[in-house]
Structure formats: C-alpha cells, structure tokens
Design an enzyme around this catalytic site. Structure first.
Site, PDB file in Angstrom:
ATOM      1  N   PRO A   1       1.082  -1.075   0.044  1.00 41.83           N
ATOM      2  CA  PRO A   1      -0.140  -0.233  -0.064  1.00 41.83           C
ATOM      3  C   PRO A   1       0.835   1.014   0.334  1.00 41.83           C
ATOM      4  O   PRO A   1       2.002   1.101   0.183  1.00 41.83           O
ATOM      5  CB  PRO A   1      -0.502  -0.168   1.454  1.00 41.83           C
ATOM      6  N   TRP A   2      -0.203   2.834   0.329  1.00 40.05           N
ATOM      7  CA  TRP A   2       1.179   3.582  -0.004  1.00 40.05           C
ATOM      8  C   TRP A   2       1.295   4.422   1.398  1.00 40.05           C
ATOM      9  O   TRP A   2       2.207   5.165   1.534  1.00 40.05           O
ATOM     10  CB  TRP A   2      -0.290   4.585  -0.566  1.00 40.05           C
TER      11      TRP A   2
ATOM     12  N   LYS B   1       5.082  -5.342  -5.370  1.00 41.60           N
ATOM     13  CA  LYS B   1       4.695  -4.852  -6.975  1.00 41.60           C
ATOM     14  C   LYS B   1       3.672  -3.030  -5.476  1.00 41.60           C
ATOM     15  O   LYS B   1       2.817  -3.474  -5.226  1.00 41.60           O
ATOM     16  CB  LYS B   1       3.101  -5.059  -7.584  1.00 41.60           C
ATOM     17  N   PRO B   2       4.407  -2.297  -5.821  1.00 40.99           N
ATOM     18  CA  PRO B   2       4.430  -1.459  -4.839  1.00 40.99           C
ATOM     19  C   PRO B   2       3.028  -0.688  -5.036  1.00 40.99           C
ATOM     20  O   PRO B   2       2.556  -0.343  -5.978  1.00 40.99           O
ATOM     21  CB  PRO B   2       5.766  -0.336  -5.152  1.00 40.99           C
TER      22      PRO B   2
ATOM     23  N   GLU C   1       0.237   2.212  -6.418  1.00 34.35           N
ATOM     24  CA  GLU C   1       1.033   3.348  -7.915  1.00 34.35           C
ATOM     25  C   GLU C   1       1.391   4.630  -7.537  1.00 34.35           C
ATOM     26  O   GLU C   1       1.904   5.144  -8.094  1.00 34.35           O
ATOM     27  CB  GLU C   1      -0.167   2.833  -8.538  1.00 34.35           C
TER      28      GLU C   1
ATOM     29  N   THR D   1      -9.954  -4.910  -1.365  1.00 37.81           N
ATOM     30  CA  THR D   1      -8.995  -5.538  -2.352  1.00 37.81           C
ATOM     31  C   THR D   1      -8.378  -7.006  -1.724  1.00 37.81           C
ATOM     32  O   THR D   1      -8.297  -7.667  -2.484  1.00 37.81           O
ATOM     33  CB  THR D   1      -7.480  -4.333  -2.010  1.00 37.81           C
TER      34      THR D   1
ATOM     35  N   GLU E   1      -3.111  -8.065   5.380  1.00 40.11           N
ATOM     36  CA  GLU E   1      -3.315  -7.579   6.444  1.00 40.11           C
ATOM     37  C   GLU E   1      -4.330  -6.549   5.486  1.00 40.11           C
ATOM     38  O   GLU E   1      -3.647  -5.836   4.537  1.00 40.11           O
ATOM     39  CB  GLU E   1      -1.516  -6.659   6.154  1.00 40.11           C
TER      40      GLU E   1
ATOM     41  N   CYS F   1      -2.982   1.619   9.016  1.00 36.78           N
ATOM     42  CA  CYS F   1      -4.064   0.780   9.564  1.00 36.78           C
ATOM     43  C   CYS F   1      -4.555   0.899  10.928  1.00 36.78           C
ATOM     44  O   CYS F   1      -5.779   0.064  11.284  1.00 36.78           O
ATOM     45  CB  CYS F   1      -3.783  -0.627   8.535  1.00 36.78           C
TER      46      CYS F   1
ATOM     47  N   GLU G   1     -13.743   1.965   7.857  1.00 38.66           N
ATOM     48  CA  GLU G   1     -12.197   3.015   7.780  1.00 38.66           C
ATOM     49  C   GLU G   1     -12.275   4.450   6.922  1.00 38.66           C
ATOM     50  O   GLU G   1     -12.541   4.464   6.547  1.00 38.66           O
ATOM     51  CB  GLU G   1     -10.813   1.949   7.642  1.00 38.66           C
TER      52      GLU G   1
END
Ligand code: NAD
Length: 480
Positions: A152-153, A177-178, A180, A233, A251, A285, A383
């Site tokens: 995630p970012w 894969k980071p 975007e 996701t 996670e 999170c 959230e």
C-alpha cells in the site's frame, strides 16, 4: 509533468526495464499536487516477464544455504542504513509524510531486515524420530518458490520490507508490486541494493492494481500472494487466488478502538490520541480512530484533547522539520475523508475541531475530532484512513468491550487504565490481533506478529510467524 521529474524503470532479472508496451504513469507529491516522477505502467506482459525472470533465478536460489540468505538480508539492511536519509527524503516527498516520521521508519525497517536475517537461520520443525514403528519421520521446511507481494501507499518501503524479509529468509524468490501512488522509495532502494541482490531473486514491477496486482494473483507459477491493502482488495484477491489455489496472506484495514477507562490520566491519554489518531495523517491501519471513553472521564478528556489536537503543526513536510502532519495521499482520498465528515454531520454529529481542508494546494485535511456519533454510524463502522478521530461515551466495562468489538475489523486496539485486572480482562476479550495497554500505535517490534482478526485479514507480518507463512512443511518418512 514537471521538468525536474525523474524517469524510473522496473527491476526485472537484475536489469532496468521499461513496461513491455512502453506505458508510463505520473507520480505526484501529495503536498503540492506536482508530478515528481514517472514510472512504468505495467500490463499482464510485465507480470509474465517478471515471472520468467523469477523462474530462471529460482533453481540457483533454492540451493542457497540459510547462511547465504541471511547474508543477503544483512547486506540489504546495510544498504538501508547507509542510505537512510536519502530514502527518508524520498518517502517524505512521495507520501507527504513529515520527515520526523519517515526518518523514524528507516532504522526500524533495517532492524526488520536484520531480524529476518536471523530468522533465515532459525527455521524449525519437529525433531526427527520414530513416530511410526519401523519408520523414521522428519520434517523439511521448504520455500514455496515464487511469491508475490502487493503493498500500500502509507508505509511504502517498510511494507515492502515486511514482505521481502520473510520471503527471502524462507528461501523464495519474490516479485513486488508497490502501490501506484508511491513506488519511489522501493525503486530507489533496489537501485542502491542492485549489486547485492542475486539476479532475479527480487523483481519490482509498477502499475495499477488491475492488471498488474491481479495478474500476479492469477499467475499459476506464483505460489503465494501477500497483500497489505484495503479489505475490498483483500476479498478480490482471495476470490481470484482461488482459481490457482495459491496461498494468500492478507493484512487489511482497521478501525482501532482506544478504550479509556475512568481511572486513566486524561492528559496522558490526550497525548496518546494526538499521536495514535494523526500520525501519518491517520493513514495507518492501526490508527486510534475510535476513542471510547468512560462517562466520568469523557468531558475532562475532551478538554485536554481538543487543544492537544489543535496544536499539531500541519503543513508541507518540505516546509520544516517541525511539521507533524502532512496531507493525505491523493485528491480521491481527501474527497473520501471529507465525504465521511459530510455524512456524519448530516446524521447530527458534532465536529469539535477541524473538519475541512487546508491551504490552496496539496491534499490536506485538518486534524478532526467528531463526537455525538451512533455506534452504527458510517464513520464509526468504516475505516476513514485520514486524520479523523471519533469520541464516544460508554457506561461500564462490558459496554466498552462490546462497542470496541462491534466492527467488522480486528487489527489493533488499546486500553488505558491503572487497574491491572481491568487491563487483563480487556486484553482477553478484545477481538484484535494486537492489544496495547496504556499506549497505542508505536509499540511494534520485529519479534512480535502484526496481523488481523475478522475482516482485517489473516496471516502475520514480522515475527517467526510471518516466515512460516512463506514456507511449506514436508513430512518425509523413511522405512527402516
Ligand atoms: P489498496 O487496497 O487500494 O491498494 C493496495 C495495493 O493493492 C496496491 O498496490 C494496489 O495497486 C493493489 N491492488 C488494488 N486492487 C487490486 C486487485 N484487484 N488485485 C491485486 N492488487 C490490487 O489499498 P491502499 O489504498 O493502497 O492502502 C490503504 C489500505 O491498506 C487501508 O485500508 C489500510 O488499512 C490498509 N493497510 C493495512 C495494513 C496492515 O498491516 N493491515 C498496513 C497498511 C495499510
């Protein structure tokens, strides 16, 4: 695209490559909205190329001893330590994260790598023995093979480390894969580490969730996919992974309660909420996003909390080292957070402080406190992932625990009290993967697991439990 924006490539089979079809995407600085880099926008063809590079690297890496895997992880930790300031600056600019926060993450991430270096040499199983008459049985703990990590970012480099550490420690090759929005720190890290990473053992490919993330999930040659990301996701990935029955580690989101009993110290608790609710603009999170306060401490706590939250220094992290809170990650995220506040106000909630945007550039949301919210309100149940904390009142201990547990998430929770019995009862009854007593957010460590209950996902990051996720256990029986 600014004239100074950096052009970056993907790291596949030890080489720097553009997207197979040449596509690119812009990466903005969320504090200004300005484009700071351009990275490849991958497709299914990029996934295929990365898998082929991983397949070529796998046989030799499978022969690596635990010591050799450990040495790679120690070398990566050294690269991180030696370049911590540069990586912290990149993270700060790409995530809009205050430098005090991004600088804090680098030594911790290096420590994670050192922990996994140790873990590589300590994989265990039951001792060999004659559990069946006439046979010797033993256990082999083996790598899965090719594994994928999708990040995630909010903590781009740290989340990548939490995936690559256990993956490589357990002897796998990995494709990362980071997110975007935030690929820059990971791409720079592998560039700095290029000479120590055996060719093809670690690939980094950039692009959108669909098709790049989903392409990894669907690829039959990949044996495990680990996601840190949104609950929806996670569900999409679990569904897609079913077709190849690959192992899934999720996670996901959280909605962490901070349960404040009447005997807690209001001033200390207000400081804890100031940090737990607004660190990284609440994009954590485990952020303490739901304060549940006893009826006798409720008013006194708010008297302390409102000025504490209003004292947060908000701004572009580039404006100074004393900035404590930056923007949220994107315009879409800003609109999402404001949408929650709008709906809460329509449902008669009170915004005690904050509630709006800030300045005329970048994607800022003011640090916000919301009261007069019902337990079933959207802002309590879902959230927000922004600098927003709700405060609710409870009547007794049972009420507090019931309200704390009454969400679909189960990642982290905390309890504030001077009463040890109350604290232990709460720790037992709270349905969350982490429970902190008299603190929130920062007490995490490489040795301890981090992961959710309920819809916050399954599987663990950090600790030996995470390394076990990335390995297969084989029973070998020898007829005597
Ligand atoms: P996200 O789910 O939108 O994206 C996460 C990653 O998944 C990105 O790399 C994205 O490209 C990819 N992705 C999106 N759709 C995909 C698909 N269909 N198939 C495969 N990959 C796909 O999440 P985000 O917005 O980047 O991050 C915020 C979320 O992450 C929050 O919900 C937060 O709570 C969660 N989070 C959880 C933890 C934890 O440890 N539990 C830590 C950090 C963040």
């Amino acid at each position: 695209m600014s004239a100074t924006a950096t052009e970056l490539k993907n790291f596949v089979g030890g080489e720097w490559v553009d997207a197979v079809d040449g596509g690119t995407m812009d990466v903005p600085n969320p504090a200004t909205g300005e484009t700071i880099a351009r990275v490849p926008r991958g497709t299914a063809a990029d996934v295929q190329r990365a898998v082929e590079a991983a397949q070529r690297a796998l046989p030799e890496w499978l022969d690596a001893t635990p010591k050799e895997r450990s040495e790679l992880l120690l070398a990566l930790a050294r690269v991180l330590d030696d370049n911590a300031e540069e990586l912290a600056q990149i993270e700060s600019q790409n995530v809009g994260k205050p430098l005090m926060a991004s600088r804090d993450e680098m030594p911790f991430s290096a420590d994670n790598l050192r922990f996994f270096a140790g873990a590589a040499r300590n994989l265990e199983g039951k001792s060999a023995g004659e559990y069946i008459r006439g046979y010797t049985s033993f256990v082999r703990r083996e790598p899965i093979g090719i594994v994928a990590g999708i990040t995630p970012w909010n903590y781009p480099l740290m989340m990548a480390v939490w995936k690559l550490g256990p993956a490589l420690a357990a002897g796998n090759v990995q494709i990362l894969k980071p997110a975007e929005q935030t690929p820059l720190s990971l791409l720079r890290f592998v560039e700095l580490a290029k000479d120590v990473i055996p060719k093809g053992v670690l690939q980094v490919i950039t692009g959108d969730g669909v098709p790049v993330g989903s392409g990894l999930v669907e690829h039959p040659a990949i044996g495990l996919v680990s996601l840190t990301g949104d609950v929806e996701t996670g569900k999409a990935i679990a569904r897609n992974a079913a077709d190849t029955l690959k192992r899934v580690h999720l996670e996901l989101g959280g909605k962490a309660p901070m349960v404040i009993f009447d005997d807690a110290d209001p001033e200390q608790v207000a400081q804890a909420i100031r940090l737990a609710g607004y660190w990284n603009s609440g994009q954590d999170c485990t952020a303490g996003s739901r304060v549940l306060a006893g009826a006798k401490i409720y008013d006194r706590l708010l008297e302390e909390l409102v000025p504490a939250v209003e004292s947060l220094k908000v701004g572009d992290p580039a404006d100074g080292e004393d900035v404590e809170m930056g923007p949220v990650i994107s315009q879409a995220q800003q609109e999402r957070v404001l949408g929650f506040l709008d709906r809460a106000q329509k449902a008669k909630a009170t915004i005690l402080t904050g509630g709006g945007t800030r300045g005329d550039r970048g994607w800022f949301v003011q640090p916000t406190i919301v009261t007069d919210v019902a337990q079933d309100a959207d802002i309590v149940q879902n959230e927000v992932f922004g600098p927003v904390v709700t405060v609710q009142r409870f009547d007794d201990d049972a009420d507090a625990i019931a309200m704390a547990n009454d969400v679909r998430y189960g990642l982290a929770a905390s309890v504030f009290t001077r009463d040890i019995v109350r604290a232990h009862n709460a720790a037992r009854r709270l349905q969350f993967g982490t429970v902190w007593i008299n603190d929130h957010l920062l007490p995490i460590t490489s040795e301890m697991p981090h992961g959710g209950y309920k819809q916050s996902g399954y599987g663990k990051d950090m600790s030996m439990y995470s390394v076990e996720e990335y390995s297969n256990v084989k029973h070998v029986a020898v007829k005597l």
